[in-house]
Write a protein that holds these residues in place. Structure first.
Motif, PDB file in Angstrom:
ATOM      1  N   PHE A 195     -68.146 -50.491  62.126  1.00 57.34           N
ATOM      2  CA  PHE A 195     -68.936 -49.995  63.255  1.00 57.34           C
ATOM      3  C   PHE A 195     -70.175 -50.847  63.464  1.00 57.34           C
ATOM      4  N   GLU A 196     -70.527 -51.018  64.729  1.00 57.57           N
ATOM      5  CA  GLU A 196     -71.789 -51.664  65.101  1.00 57.57           C
ATOM      6  C   GLU A 196     -72.787 -50.534  65.367  1.00 57.57           C
ATOM      7  N   THR A 197     -73.917 -50.563  64.685  1.00 59.53           N
ATOM      8  CA  THR A 197     -74.867 -49.455  64.797  1.00 59.53           C
ATOM      9  C   THR A 197     -76.304 -49.935  64.974  1.00 59.53           C
ATOM     10  N   SER A 198     -77.134 -49.001  65.410  1.00 56.17           N
ATOM     11  CA  SER A 198     -78.577 -49.239  65.462  1.00 56.17           C
ATOM     12  C   SER A 198     -79.290 -47.953  65.068  1.00 56.17           C
ATOM     13  N   ALA A 199     -79.963 -47.998  63.926  1.00 52.98           N
ATOM     14  CA  ALA A 199     -80.740 -46.836  63.496  1.00 52.98           C
ATOM     15  C   ALA A 199     -81.913 -46.627  64.447  1.00 52.98           C
ATOM     16  N   HIS A 200     -82.343 -47.708  65.089  1.00 54.02           N
ATOM     17  CA  HIS A 200     -83.486 -47.639  66.003  1.00 54.02           C
ATOM     18  C   HIS A 200     -83.171 -46.865  67.272  1.00 54.02           C
ATOM     19  N   THR A 201     -82.035 -47.196  67.906  1.00 51.66           N
ATOM     20  CA  THR A 201     -81.672 -46.545  69.170  1.00 51.66           C
ATOM     21  C   THR A 201     -80.676 -45.396  68.982  1.00 51.66           C
ATOM     22  N   GLY A 202     -80.022 -45.370  67.831  1.00 47.15           N
ATOM     23  CA  GLY A 202     -78.999 -44.351  67.586  1.00 47.15           C
ATOM     24  C   GLY A 202     -77.606 -44.791  67.990  1.00 47.15           C
ATOM     25  N   GLU A 203     -77.487 -45.999  68.522  1.00 44.34           N
ATOM     26  CA  GLU A 203     -76.190 -46.503  68.987  1.00 44.34           C
ATOM     27  C   GLU A 203     -75.149 -46.509  67.863  1.00 44.34           C
ATOM     28  N   GLY A 204     -74.004 -45.896  68.124  1.00 40.37           N
ATOM     29  CA  GLY A 204     -72.873 -45.920  67.202  1.00 40.37           C
ATOM     30  C   GLY A 204     -72.981 -45.015  65.986  1.00 40.37           C
ATOM     31  N   SER A 207     -77.853 -60.289  53.612  1.00 35.93           N
ATOM     32  CA  SER A 207     -77.428 -58.903  53.389  1.00 35.93           C
ATOM     33  C   SER A 207     -75.925 -58.751  53.624  1.00 35.93           C
ATOM     34  N   PHE A 208     -75.376 -59.537  54.560  1.00 28.52           N
ATOM     35  CA  PHE A 208     -73.931 -59.510  54.803  1.00 28.52           C
ATOM     36  C   PHE A 208     -73.175 -60.077  53.605  1.00 28.52           C
ATOM     37  N   GLU A 209     -73.662 -61.198  53.089  1.00 25.59           N
ATOM     38  CA  GLU A 209     -72.994 -61.839  51.956  1.00 25.59           C
ATOM     39  C   GLU A 209     -73.099 -61.009  50.677  1.00 25.59           C
ATOM     40  N   ALA A 210     -74.071 -60.092  50.627  1.00 19.40           N
ATOM     41  CA  ALA A 210     -74.247 -59.236  49.450  1.00 19.40           C
ATOM     42  C   ALA A 210     -73.190 -58.134  49.371  1.00 19.40           C
ATOM     43  N   LEU A 211     -72.444 -57.904  50.464  1.00 22.49           N
ATOM     44  CA  LEU A 211     -71.435 -56.844  50.459  1.00 22.49           C
ATOM     45  C   LEU A 211     -70.413 -57.039  49.341  1.00 22.49           C
ATOM     46  N   ALA A 267     -72.537 -52.603  60.677  1.00 23.07           N
ATOM     47  CA  ALA A 267     -73.318 -53.762  61.088  1.00 23.07           C
ATOM     48  C   ALA A 267     -74.524 -53.188  61.826  1.00 23.07           C
ATOM     49  N   ASN A 268     -75.655 -53.109  61.142  1.00 24.83           N
ATOM     50  CA  ASN A 268     -76.822 -52.416  61.702  1.00 24.83           C
ATOM     51  C   ASN A 268     -77.804 -53.372  62.387  1.00 24.83           C
ATOM     52  N   LYS A 269     -78.669 -52.796  63.192  1.00 29.69           N
ATOM     53  CA  LYS A 269     -79.709 -53.502  63.961  1.00 29.69           C
ATOM     54  C   LYS A 269     -79.113 -54.306  65.114  1.00 29.69           C
ATOM     55  N   VAL A 270     -78.042 -53.790  65.730  1.00 32.31           N
ATOM     56  CA  VAL A 270     -77.433 -54.493  66.862  1.00 32.31           C
ATOM     57  C   VAL A 270     -78.296 -54.402  68.124  1.00 32.31           C
ATOM     58  N   ASP A 271     -79.405 -53.672  68.040  1.00 37.64           N
ATOM     59  CA  ASP A 271     -80.326 -53.586  69.182  1.00 37.64           C
ATOM     60  C   ASP A 271     -81.172 -54.847  69.308  1.00 37.64           C
ATOM     61  N   SER A 272     -81.080 -55.773  68.352  1.00 40.15           N
ATOM     62  CA  SER A 272     -81.849 -57.026  68.398  1.00 40.15           C
ATOM     63  C   SER A 272     -80.901 -58.219  68.475  1.00 40.15           C
ATOM     64  N   PRO A 273     -80.189 -58.384  69.619  1.00 44.16           N
ATOM     65  CA  PRO A 273     -79.171 -59.449  69.707  1.00 44.16           C
ATOM     66  C   PRO A 273     -79.723 -60.858  69.541  1.00 44.16           C
ATOM     67  N   ARG A 274     -80.978 -61.084  69.918  1.00 44.92           N
ATOM     68  CA  ARG A 274     -81.543 -62.440  69.811  1.00 44.92           C
ATOM     69  C   ARG A 274     -81.699 -62.881  68.365  1.00 44.92           C
ATOM     70  N   GLN A 275     -81.873 -61.920  67.477  1.00 43.61           N
ATOM     71  CA  GLN A 275     -82.081 -62.255  66.066  1.00 43.61           C
ATOM     72  C   GLN A 275     -80.789 -62.190  65.263  1.00 43.61           C
ATOM     73  N   ARG A 276     -79.674 -62.027  65.957  1.00 47.35           N
ATOM     74  CA  ARG A 276     -78.399 -61.836  65.258  1.00 47.35           C
ATOM     75  C   ARG A 276     -77.909 -63.136  64.626  1.00 47.35           C
ATOM     76  N   SER A 277     -77.527 -63.056  63.338  1.00 45.24           N
ATOM     77  CA  SER A 277     -76.976 -64.233  62.666  1.00 45.24           C
ATOM     78  C   SER A 277     -75.573 -63.988  62.119  1.00 45.24           C
ATOM     79  N   VAL A 278     -75.108 -62.721  62.159  1.00 45.68           N
ATOM     80  CA  VAL A 278     -73.732 -62.394  61.768  1.00 45.68           C
ATOM     81  C   VAL A 278     -73.087 -61.743  62.981  1.00 45.68           C
TER      82      VAL A 278
END
Length: 202
Positions: free
Chosen positions: A133-142, A75-79, A105-116
């Protein structure tokens, strides 16, 4: 991006993801610098099938939200392809310099699964003059901070005769740091990573 918009507009996270069909449209009013602004949000379906629908909505755009999943390198490379599609649809007379771009950069609430990681995403964005911005739709962060900055930048663009304001300050990299990060990422061995010739002394 649909989850980010829902988190912002409806203050909730939708765990059951339904892909956008065609275009999802919303309108909201926001307060920016003591001014009430009406914002029209067009959430575009990403599937190639909806290309003919999407291409009608690129013209007259003032701000673009580019979202990728930090757990998905794909998804990052698709930008790049999203930017290419927009550039193509704006045509030779379209000016992407007059559009505010925000990279989420979304889904930063899952650091273990981070690949970018952050440095890679930030380099891609800031190297093009985009906000990051680093964001999380799940937690609302950012999310709120990102939208407030986004709208402020669009307002500045309107007040500046349609010219994009310079990127807002954040955790920016100097040119030397950016070059070092690129060198480390593309290095073939430890010598290359350090930027020294093989056999160099300590």
């Amino acid at each position: 991006q649909s989850c980010i918009i829902k988190r912002y507009c409806e203050k909730r996270f939708v765990s059951k993801y339904l892909a956008t069909i065609g275009i999802d449209y919303g309108v909201t009013k926001v307060q920016i610098r003591d001014r009430e602004i009406k914002v029209n949000i067009f959430d575009m379906a990403g599937h190639p099938f909806f290309y003919e629908v999407r291409n009608e909505f690129y013209k007259d755009t003032q701000g673009v939200l580019l979202v990728y999943d930090v757990g998905s390198k794909e998804s990052f490379e698709a930008l790049d392809s999203w930017l290419a599609e927009m550039k193509q649809e704006l045509g030779p007379h379209g000016n992407m310099d007059n559009i505010v771009f925000v990279v989420c950069a979304n889904k930063v609430d899952s650091p273990r699964q981070r690949s970018v990681d952050e440095s890679e995403g930030r380099l891609w964005a800031e190297g093009r003059g985009f906000l990051y911005f680093e964001t999380s739709a799940h937690t609302g962060e950012g999310i709120n901070e990102m939208f407030q900055t986004f709208y402020s930048a669009i307002l500045e663009l309107c007040e500046n005769g349609g010219k994009r304001p310079p990127s807002s300050p954040g955790i920016s990299f100097t040119r030397e740091q950016a070059d070092a990060i690129r060198r480390i990422r593309s290095s073939k061995d430890s010598w290359d990573m350090l930027g020294v010739k093989p056999g160099a002394t300590r």
